[in-house]
Design an enzyme around this catalytic site. Sequence first.
Site, mmCIF file in Angstrom:
data_model
loop_
_atom_site.group_PDB
_atom_site.id
_atom_site.type_symbol
_atom_site.label_atom_id
_atom_site.label_comp_id
_atom_site.label_asym_id
_atom_site.label_seq_id
_atom_site.Cartn_x
_atom_site.Cartn_y
_atom_site.Cartn_z
ATOM 1 N N LYS A 1 -5.375 -10.750 -6.566
ATOM 2 C CA LYS A 1 -6.473 -11.023 -5.724
ATOM 3 C C LYS A 1 -7.584 -9.897 -6.138
ATOM 4 C CE LYS A 1 -5.764 -8.125 -1.655
ATOM 5 N NZ LYS A 1 -5.487 -7.958 -0.183
ATOM 6 N N LYS B 1 0.788 -1.130 -0.058
ATOM 7 C CA LYS B 1 -0.053 -0.019 -0.251
ATOM 8 C C LYS B 1 0.764 1.183 0.091
ATOM 9 C CE LYS B 1 -4.175 -1.688 2.201
ATOM 10 N NZ LYS B 1 -4.953 -1.979 3.373
ATOM 11 N N LYS C 1 -10.712 -4.379 -3.317
ATOM 12 C CA LYS C 1 -11.621 -3.083 -3.597
ATOM 13 C C LYS C 1 -10.317 -1.723 -3.851
ATOM 14 C CE LYS C 1 -12.446 -3.592 1.415
ATOM 15 N NZ LYS C 1 -13.499 -3.880 2.280
HETATM 16 P P1 TYM Z 1 -10.695 -6.280 4.376
HETATM 17 O O1 TYM Z 1 -11.684 -5.304 4.714
HETATM 18 O O2 TYM Z 1 -9.769 -5.828 3.238
HETATM 19 O O3 TYM Z 1 -11.296 -7.597 3.804
HETATM 20 C C1 TYM Z 1 -12.385 -8.307 4.530
HETATM 21 C C2 TYM Z 1 -12.286 -9.748 4.413
HETATM 22 O O4 TYM Z 1 -12.181 -10.344 3.167
HETATM 23 C C3 TYM Z 1 -10.878 -10.925 3.003
HETATM 24 N N1 TYM Z 1 -10.577 -10.881 1.372
HETATM 25 C C4 TYM Z 1 -10.770 -11.695 0.388
HETATM 26 N N2 TYM Z 1 -10.893 -13.064 0.464
HETATM 27 C C5 TYM Z 1 -10.733 -13.870 -0.315
HETATM 28 N N3 TYM Z 1 -10.454 -13.423 -1.735
HETATM 29 C C6 TYM Z 1 -10.216 -12.082 -1.949
HETATM 30 N N4 TYM Z 1 -9.801 -11.580 -3.125
HETATM 31 C C7 TYM Z 1 -10.286 -11.275 -0.634
HETATM 32 N N5 TYM Z 1 -10.107 -9.883 -0.512
HETATM 33 C C8 TYM Z 1 -10.492 -9.621 0.801
HETATM 34 C C9 TYM Z 1 -9.903 -10.510 3.569
HETATM 35 O O5 TYM Z 1 -8.921 -11.545 4.052
HETATM 36 C C10 TYM Z 1 -10.759 -10.289 5.103
HETATM 37 O O6 TYM Z 1 -10.927 -11.580 5.756
HETATM 38 N N6 TYM Z 1 -7.111 -6.324 7.879
HETATM 39 C C11 TYM Z 1 -8.358 -6.770 7.627
HETATM 40 C C12 TYM Z 1 -9.567 -6.162 8.430
HETATM 41 C C13 TYM Z 1 -9.314 -6.457 9.900
HETATM 42 C C14 TYM Z 1 -9.469 -7.498 10.545
HETATM 43 C C15 TYM Z 1 -9.312 -7.350 11.888
HETATM 44 C C16 TYM Z 1 -9.772 -8.839 10.348
HETATM 45 C C17 TYM Z 1 -9.100 -5.545 10.914
HETATM 46 N N7 TYM Z 1 -9.178 -6.244 12.150
HETATM 47 C C18 TYM Z 1 -9.375 -8.388 12.777
HETATM 48 C C19 TYM Z 1 -9.557 -9.858 11.111
HETATM 49 C C20 TYM Z 1 -9.492 -9.827 12.464
HETATM 50 C C21 TYM Z 1 -9.045 -6.262 6.306
HETATM 51 O O7 TYM Z 1 -8.507 -5.226 5.828
HETATM 52 O O8 TYM Z 1 -9.858 -7.035 5.700
#
Ligand code: TYM
Length: 334
Positions: free
Chosen positions: A197, A114, A200
């Site tokens: 992947k 990022k 967003k």
């Molecule tokens: P975020 O908001 O980017 O994504 C939410 C969840 O979606 C999963 N994900 C995917 N899974 C499969 N294929 C894809 N292309 C794909 N894109 C996204 C992510 O792995 C995630 O599970 N850092 C985290 C948010 C967070 C979090 C936490 C997660 C903050 N605190 C504590 C777990 C526990 C994030 O940016 O997710």
Amino acid sequence: MPALRVFSGIQPTADSFHLGNYLGALRQWVALQETHDAFYCVVDLHAITVPQDPALLRRRSRIAVAQLFAAGLDPERCTVFVQSHIPEHAELAWVLSCLTGFGEASRMVQFKDKAQKSGADQASVGLFTYPILQAADILLYQTDQVPVGEDQRQHLELTRDLAQRFNRRFGDTFVVPGPYIVADVAKISDLQDPSVKMSKSASAPQGIVDVLEEPASIRRKISRAVTDLDTDIRADEQAKPGVTNLLRIYAALSGASVADLEARYAGAGYGAFKKDLAEVVVSALAPIREQAEKMLADEAELDRLLAAGAARAREVASRTMAQVRDRVGFLASR
Ligand code: TYM
């Protein structure tokens, strides 16, 4: 035996979740509420690690919550809340940041990716310490398992390291959590570039299917998804990443196995396959879109559900944080 605790989070940084979020995370969240003591969090503190417009952040947080309930989270069966409603997240993140090595934080690949995009000088310190806040989210709730996609694995390893370090230094305080990653859906790829992947922040609109997207647009995107030069419909990660991704999506949403689908579409050509897949995706997502729209029409009810979620979250978070303050050596405030 009490049920195992799960915790997971999702960022409110877009006008809709996408199919990767849904298959990689959300569907597991819905299933796990039946068997686990589940906490799910819309992580608005994480969202501001990159510039956010306040009105948009507020709107997207509501949209995120509406989608979670619309996708099947039941406020009677799990706890859904917004991160900023529980100040202990930021407080624990501070304590953990004092246990994290600078070099250790510098090795987090999501930050590097990022920061590279925005230019290292533009990246905020919050973006750098983002994984420590994530560790705080998880550890506050004494979490056993964290259902996420593959891209979160390194952050979970840091979380485990920090839990173990704190426990060694200050005495047993945190449950050491493990990842809950379902291999077949852990990395849903971009429809236009199956080597990366679906994301967003990084994908072009044509590469993403949104959960709240109109059916006509979903059909168009799937019909234009990148496939491969030959016409075989079979899974082969190396030689045929585009078709493999589509097969995985189809299998996950229909309940059929990839092998079943390969047999069903042998010799059928990409056109027929994509047409059927588009219908499978549309019929999985349409009810979520309709329900999310209904929920968004009643903001007072959404806010009521969030207040109830925050009350339950606060109970656990405040208990953990009281223990942390004591262990670290802060004077009790009377
Ligand atoms: P975020 O908001 O980017 O994504 C939410 C969840 O979606 C999963 N994900 C995917 N899974 C499969 N294929 C894809 N292309 C794909 N894109 C996204 C992510 O792995 C995630 O599970 N850092 C985290 C948010 C967070 C979090 C936490 C997660 C903050 N605190 C504590 C777990 C526990 C994030 O940016 O997710």
